[in-house]
Design a protein around this motif. Sequence first.
Motif, PDB file in Angstrom:
ATOM      1  N   ALA A   1       3.149  -1.235   4.025  1.00  0.00           N
ATOM      2  CA  ALA A   1       2.692   0.064   3.539  1.00  0.00           C
ATOM      3  C   ALA A   1       3.769   1.128   3.687  1.00  0.00           C
ATOM      4  CB  ALA A   1       1.433   0.495   4.290  1.00  0.00           C
ATOM      5  N   VAL A   2       3.672   2.114   2.804  1.00  0.00           N
ATOM      6  CA  VAL A   2       4.461   3.337   2.877  1.00  0.00           C
ATOM      7  C   VAL A   2       3.458   4.463   3.098  1.00  0.00           C
ATOM      8  CG1 VAL A   2       5.952   4.942   1.625  1.00  0.00           C
ATOM      9  CG2 VAL A   2       6.239   2.462   1.294  1.00  0.00           C
ATOM     10  N   LEU A   3       3.615   5.195   4.198  1.00  0.00           N
ATOM     11  CA  LEU A   3       2.657   6.241   4.547  1.00  0.00           C
ATOM     12  C   LEU A   3       3.319   7.612   4.576  1.00  0.00           C
ATOM     13  CD1 LEU A   3       0.891   4.588   7.629  1.00  0.00           C
ATOM     14  CD2 LEU A   3       0.311   4.351   5.198  1.00  0.00           C
TER      15      LEU A   3
ATOM     16  N   ASP B   1       3.176  -6.181  -6.448  1.00  0.00           N
ATOM     17  CA  ASP B   1       1.793  -5.739  -6.602  1.00  0.00           C
ATOM     18  C   ASP B   1       1.632  -4.566  -5.640  1.00  0.00           C
ATOM     19  OD1 ASP B   1      -0.912  -5.709  -7.359  1.00  0.00           O
ATOM     20  OD2 ASP B   1      -1.449  -6.940  -5.630  1.00  0.00           O
ATOM     21  N   TYR B   2       0.988  -3.505  -6.083  1.00  0.00           N
ATOM     22  CA  TYR B   2       0.835  -2.342  -5.226  1.00  0.00           C
ATOM     23  C   TYR B   2      -0.533  -1.707  -5.424  1.00  0.00           C
ATOM     24  CZ  TYR B   2       1.703   0.366  -9.436  1.00  0.00           C
ATOM     25  OH  TYR B   2       1.614   0.881 -10.698  1.00  0.00           O
ATOM     26  N   CYS B   3      -0.918  -0.941  -4.448  1.00  0.00           N
ATOM     27  CA  CYS B   3      -2.151  -0.155  -4.488  1.00  0.00           C
ATOM     28  C   CYS B   3      -1.756   1.253  -4.073  1.00  0.00           C
ATOM     29  CB  CYS B   3      -3.179  -0.739  -3.536  1.00  0.00           C
ATOM     30  SG  CYS B   3      -4.704   0.219  -3.443  1.00  0.00           S
ATOM     31  N   ALA B   4      -1.918   2.223  -4.971  1.00  0.00           N
ATOM     32  CA  ALA B   4      -1.514   3.603  -4.709  1.00  0.00           C
ATOM     33  C   ALA B   4      -2.742   4.467  -4.473  1.00  0.00           C
ATOM     34  CB  ALA B   4      -0.710   4.131  -5.893  1.00  0.00           C
ATOM     35  N   VAL B   5      -2.763   5.170  -3.344  1.00  0.00           N
ATOM     36  CA  VAL B   5      -3.904   6.015  -2.985  1.00  0.00           C
ATOM     37  C   VAL B   5      -3.398   7.350  -2.448  1.00  0.00           C
ATOM     38  CG1 VAL B   5      -5.404   4.044  -2.513  1.00  0.00           C
ATOM     39  CG2 VAL B   5      -4.092   5.080  -0.651  1.00  0.00           C
TER      40      VAL B   5
ATOM     41  N   LEU C   1       0.848  -1.187   0.000  1.00  0.00           N
ATOM     42  CA  LEU C   1       0.000   0.000   0.000  1.00  0.00           C
ATOM     43  C   LEU C   1       0.883   1.237   0.000  1.00  0.00           C
ATOM     44  CD1 LEU C   1      -2.820   1.330   0.262  1.00  0.00           C
ATOM     45  CD2 LEU C   1      -2.538   1.137   2.754  1.00  0.00           C
ATOM     46  N   LEU C   2       0.673   2.111  -0.977  1.00  0.00           N
ATOM     47  CA  LEU C   2       1.406   3.367  -1.090  1.00  0.00           C
ATOM     48  C   LEU C   2       0.424   4.504  -0.841  1.00  0.00           C
ATOM     49  CD1 LEU C   2       3.263   2.555  -4.432  1.00  0.00           C
ATOM     50  CD2 LEU C   2       4.190   2.341  -2.110  1.00  0.00           C
TER      51      LEU C   2
ATOM     52  N   ASP D   1       6.397   8.177  -8.629  1.00  0.00           N
ATOM     53  CA  ASP D   1       7.737   7.607  -8.474  1.00  0.00           C
ATOM     54  C   ASP D   1       7.704   6.326  -7.641  1.00  0.00           C
ATOM     55  OD1 ASP D   1       9.083   9.463 -10.003  1.00  0.00           O
ATOM     56  OD2 ASP D   1       9.779  10.658  -8.292  1.00  0.00           O
ATOM     57  N   LEU D   2       6.914   6.329  -6.564  1.00  0.00           N
ATOM     58  CA  LEU D   2       6.790   5.128  -5.740  1.00  0.00           C
ATOM     59  C   LEU D   2       6.150   3.993  -6.530  1.00  0.00           C
ATOM     60  CD1 LEU D   2       5.651   6.772  -2.386  1.00  0.00           C
ATOM     61  CD2 LEU D   2       7.854   5.649  -2.810  1.00  0.00           C
ATOM     62  N   GLU D   3       5.139   4.319  -7.329  1.00  0.00           N
ATOM     63  CA  GLU D   3       4.488   3.309  -8.171  1.00  0.00           C
ATOM     64  C   GLU D   3       5.481   2.693  -9.145  1.00  0.00           C
ATOM     65  OE1 GLU D   3       0.197   4.181  -9.480  1.00  0.00           O
ATOM     66  OE2 GLU D   3       1.065   6.162  -9.096  1.00  0.00           O
TER      67      GLU D   3
END
Length: 117
Positions: A50-52, A28-32, A6-7, A17-19
């Motif tokens: 996650a990266v917060l 696999d990622y989810c960017a929000v 989770l980004l 950039d994180l994506e």
Amino acid sequence: MNGTLLLVEDEALILMDLEFAAEDAGYDYCAVRSVQAALEALETRDIVAAVLDVNLGGGETCVPIAEALGGRGIPYILHSGDLDRNDELVRTLDAELIKKPARSETVVERAMTLAPE
């Protein structure tokens, strides 16, 4: 690695950039960009780390997300450049902090080292 990273980042270019870093690493990622979207992702995706971003704009912080992750035993790191205003908040979350600016590859890899095998 099975599961989704989770980004959470309100700045579009940093999120992009994180994506790219997650995609290049094969994750696999989810960017929000908001608390609500992150909490919805926790309900619908198999989040393993996650990266917060600490400050999500509009008065939102990552605290509700961090609490939800902690309640599920999901590791996360903080990624923030706004330490003057958020230093106390960062300390209360008791999570690893990577200060902005940082290489997106470094941020993504560090988060994924915390994910369960």
